[in-house]
Design a protein around this motif. Structure first.
Motif, PDB file in Angstrom:
ATOM      1  N   LEU A   1     -33.846 -61.756  -2.626  1.00 44.26           N
ATOM      2  CA  LEU A   1     -34.648 -62.786  -1.981  1.00 44.26           C
ATOM      3  C   LEU A   1     -34.252 -64.156  -2.533  1.00 44.26           C
ATOM      4  O   LEU A   1     -34.153 -64.341  -3.753  1.00 44.26           O
ATOM      5  N   VAL A   2     -34.020 -65.104  -1.628  1.00 47.63           N
ATOM      6  CA  VAL A   2     -33.648 -66.458  -2.027  1.00 47.63           C
ATOM      7  C   VAL A   2     -34.510 -67.455  -1.260  1.00 47.63           C
ATOM      8  O   VAL A   2     -34.440 -67.550  -0.035  1.00 47.63           O
ATOM      9  N   LEU A   3     -35.344 -68.197  -1.968  1.00 49.36           N
ATOM     10  CA  LEU A   3     -36.159 -69.248  -1.372  1.00 49.36           C
ATOM     11  C   LEU A   3     -35.888 -70.554  -2.106  1.00 49.36           C
ATOM     12  O   LEU A   3     -35.777 -70.565  -3.344  1.00 49.36           O
ATOM     13  N   ASP A   4     -35.761 -71.626  -1.345  1.00 53.77           N
ATOM     14  CA  ASP A   4     -35.447 -72.946  -1.933  1.00 53.77           C
ATOM     15  C   ASP A   4     -34.179 -72.887  -2.776  1.00 53.77           C
ATOM     16  O   ASP A   4     -34.057 -73.597  -3.788  1.00 53.77           O
ATOM     17  N   GLY A   5     -33.250 -72.041  -2.388  1.00 51.15           N
ATOM     18  CA  GLY A   5     -31.968 -71.960  -3.086  1.00 51.15           C
ATOM     19  C   GLY A   5     -31.987 -71.169  -4.378  1.00 51.15           C
ATOM     20  O   GLY A   5     -30.966 -71.087  -5.065  1.00 51.15           O
ATOM     21  N   LYS A   6     -33.119 -70.558  -4.715  1.00 48.78           N
ATOM     22  CA  LYS A   6     -33.251 -69.838  -5.978  1.00 48.78           C
ATOM     23  C   LYS A   6     -33.466 -68.344  -5.725  1.00 48.78           C
ATOM     24  O   LYS A   6     -34.263 -67.952  -4.869  1.00 48.78           O
ATOM     25  N   VAL A   7     -32.772 -67.514  -6.493  1.00 48.39           N
ATOM     26  CA  VAL A   7     -32.954 -66.067  -6.409  1.00 48.39           C
ATOM     27  C   VAL A   7     -34.273 -65.688  -7.064  1.00 48.39           C
ATOM     28  O   VAL A   7     -34.572 -66.113  -8.196  1.00 48.39           O
ATOM     29  N   ILE A   8     -35.077 -64.908  -6.351  1.00 48.18           N
ATOM     30  CA  ILE A   8     -36.351 -64.424  -6.883  1.00 48.18           C
ATOM     31  C   ILE A   8     -36.270 -62.913  -6.990  1.00 48.18           C
ATOM     32  O   ILE A   8     -36.175 -62.213  -5.988  1.00 48.18           O
ATOM     33  N   LYS A   9     -36.274 -62.409  -8.189  1.00 44.73           N
ATOM     34  CA  LYS A   9     -36.165 -60.966  -8.410  1.00 44.73           C
ATOM     35  C   LYS A   9     -37.393 -60.245  -7.850  1.00 44.73           C
ATOM     36  O   LYS A   9     -38.508 -60.783  -7.840  1.00 44.73           O
ATOM     37  N   GLU A  10     -37.186 -59.025  -7.418  1.00 47.08           N
ATOM     38  CA  GLU A  10     -38.291 -58.238  -6.875  1.00 47.08           C
ATOM     39  C   GLU A  10     -39.401 -58.069  -7.908  1.00 47.08           C
ATOM     40  O   GLU A  10     -40.584 -58.091  -7.567  1.00 47.08           O
ATOM     41  N   SER A  11     -39.026 -57.940  -9.171  1.00 48.17           N
ATOM     42  CA  SER A  11     -40.018 -57.776 -10.234  1.00 48.17           C
ATOM     43  C   SER A  11     -40.842 -59.042 -10.461  1.00 48.17           C
ATOM     44  O   SER A  11     -41.941 -58.990 -11.019  1.00 48.17           O
ATOM     45  N   GLU A  12     -40.332 -60.193 -10.013  1.00 48.72           N
ATOM     46  CA  GLU A  12     -41.024 -61.473 -10.186  1.00 48.72           C
ATOM     47  C   GLU A  12     -41.859 -61.869  -8.965  1.00 48.72           C
ATOM     48  O   GLU A  12     -42.697 -62.771  -9.054  1.00 48.72           O
ATOM     49  N   TRP A  13     -41.625 -61.203  -7.853  1.00 46.76           N
ATOM     50  CA  TRP A  13     -42.154 -61.684  -6.586  1.00 46.76           C
ATOM     51  C   TRP A  13     -43.677 -61.630  -6.499  1.00 46.76           C
ATOM     52  O   TRP A  13     -44.316 -62.559  -5.994  1.00 46.76           O
ATOM     53  N   ALA A  14     -44.297 -60.577  -6.965  1.00 51.42           N
ATOM     54  CA  ALA A  14     -45.750 -60.411  -6.789  1.00 51.42           C
ATOM     55  C   ALA A  14     -46.528 -61.592  -7.356  1.00 51.42           C
ATOM     56  O   ALA A  14     -47.554 -61.997  -6.796  1.00 51.42           O
TER      57      ALA A  14
END
Length: 502
Positions: free
Chosen positions: A143-156
């Motif tokens: 997942l990439v929002l605003d140009g930054k990778v967001i790990k699945e473990s961080e998303w919640a």
């Protein structure tokens, strides 16, 4: 549809006779509803027509629907002629055979319920390969929002996560298929989408999401960033989307671990169909006008050639048919459908990596972004199931608009720069080897048809009606199937109409 699209070595279905028989005439309820008797048009030219060629049936378009109509009409004893504006067969089935793994720029996976597609592959000698085992790698993405990778473990717990309740743990691409699987208003009765009793569902996806308890921020995240259909949840009917998912679930119910592709590319199927017709297919014949009277019909091409027949079967998508002069003008609801029906804005980029950058940065191969990169999906179609041969980048809606405004060379540079900005390990290792804008293609003006809110109710019973001696086919006129199989269904129906009328 984001499905596996090409195979290296896989499981041949050269001996799937039982499956073919089970699916050969699947979902034909309602096919003949559109075979209304053709009424005589009120005006025509006043002097005799001079035609380059005459036939019983002239088919405009050498895509799947047109070719299916041609073969069915010919099998029924009619003299047929096919004309195609492009210099190739296939229409919106386009295999990029000059890229490793032969990725698809058009029609993708062939489901187990694609009875007509499977029959045609077998009839015309195209081997089908089961590529289902390669699907898991295709859907591995970051997942990439605003140009930054967001790990699945961080998303919640991430501040960009606008979901509520149990959805909070879902990645942005997960709520849509879940909702359409568990709360699909059509259930398993996918053919009910064109039944008037379902027309109350012919509202925007936005309104349907609201009825399911999603707020604006959740809708933006779950649908609008990377739209599966339309350019936003406001401009596509929830009835169309419900049909699409219900029909797709039916494919998996028939044979869960089965998604097929033509060996050498799905375009090998229409190529073989066209080859079997021989010199009855004329290419580079862009139709600019169609005229009809009570006895004959004719098509005039941009090069000045004229083709005349007792009946015309027109497979031109409505978005492109708007640019063709119809004489007489198509009236009423059908005419409004031609002028206003939506079409999917889609541009695809196909990237080949010189080195496996994903093994260097430790990230999943693909990307799901809110930027110009769009939805980047690995294509594992090498000799081994885990060998990534290329990446397909799906740019839909506003992304397609943005890219299409650029010169192609500039667009390719912007796309590469977008991936490299997210993944520095990819810098200098990427090449855009394939690029296809469907909405700038004058013979399609977009990809698949989009039924906008209210249009199923207003147009579904009218789009396929004959207009004088002109009959219509194409996936936009299909009732019981989607995509490539829908195109085949419509060609079959149109051929039945003209054979009954000749």
């Amino acid at each position: 549809m984001d499905t596996p699209n090409k195979s290296g070595p896989g499981n041949s279905i050269s001996a799937i006779g039982e499956l073919s028989m089970r699916t050969r005439f699947i979902s034909r309820r309602g096919l003949l509803q559109t075979a209304a008797a053709a009424g005589a048009a009120s005006s025509f030219i006043s002097k005799p027509l001079r035609a380059a060629t005459e036939s019983d049936v002239l088919i405009i378009g050498a895509g799947l629907s047109g070719l299916r109509a041609a073969h069915d009409a010919q099998d029924g004893g009619a003299k047929v002629q096919v004309i195609e504006g492009r210099n190739r067969a296939g229409g919106r089935v386009l295999s990029l055979t000059d890229i490793p793994g032969n990725p698809e720029a058009g029609g993708n996976g062939i489901g187990a319920g694609y009875g007509r597609m499977i029959d045609s592959a077998q009839r015309f000698g195209v081997e089908l390969m089961n590529i289902a085992e390669r699907a898991p790698l295709i859907f591995q993405r970051e997942l990439v929002l605003d140009g930054k990778v967001i790990k699945e473990s961080e998303w919640a717990d991430h501040p960009r996560n606008a979901f509520k309740g149990p959805m909070k743990k879902m990645m942005p691409w997960q709520p849509m298929p879940l909702l359409m699987s568990t709360k699909n208003p059509l259930g398993k009765n996918y053919e009910d989408w064109y039944d008037p009793k379902s027309f109350g569902l012919d509202v925007s996806m936005h309104d349907w999401f609201l009825s399911q308890g999603l707020d604006e921020a959740s809708i933006e995240l779950a649908y609008n960033i990377n739209c599966e259909h339309g350019a936003s949840a406001h401009d596509v009917s929830s009835l169309m989307v419900a049909f699409t998912y219900s029909w797709g679930n039916m494919q998996r119910d028939i044979l869960p671990r089965a998604t097929y592709a033509g060996k050498g590319g799905n375009q090998s199927i229409p190529n073989a169909m066209a080859k079997a017709l021989g010199d009855k297919v004329h290419y580079k014949k862009a139709v600019v006008g169609i005229r009809s009277d009570g006895n004959m019909a004719e098509a005039t091409c941009a090069d000045g050639s004229v083709y005349r027949a007792k009946k015309i079967i027109c497979s031109i998508p409505f978005a492109a048919l708007r640019n063709v002069k119809m004489d007489p003008v198509v009236p009423g609801a059908q005419g409004r459908a031609i002028k206003t029906m939506g079409v999917q804005k889609l541009t695809q980029s196909h990237i080949v990596a010189k080195k496996p950058f994903w093994t260097e940065d430790g990230l999943k191969p693909g990307l799901w972004t809110d930027g110009i990169v769009g939805n980047m999906m690995a294509q594992p179609f090498g000799q081994k199931p885990d060998e990534i041969t290329s990446f397909t980048l799906w740019h839909r809606g506003w992304m397609a608009d943005q890219i299409d405004r650029m010169p192609e060379a500039e667009a390719k540079k912007a796309i590469i720069a977008g991936v490299e900005a997210i993944r520095p390990s990819a810098k200098g290792k990427l090449e855009v080897r394939g690029f296809k804008s469907w909405q700038t293609d004058p013979f399609s003006c977009g990809d698949w048809a989009i039924w906008q809110p209210g249009q199923v109710r207003d147009f579904i019973q009218h789009v396929a009606k004959p207009h004088g001696n002109v009959h219509f086919c194409g996936e936009h006129t299909a009732l019981s199937n989607r995509g490539m199989e829908g195109a085949m269904e419509s060609g079959e129906r149109a051929a039945q109409e003209v054979l009954q009328a000749l």
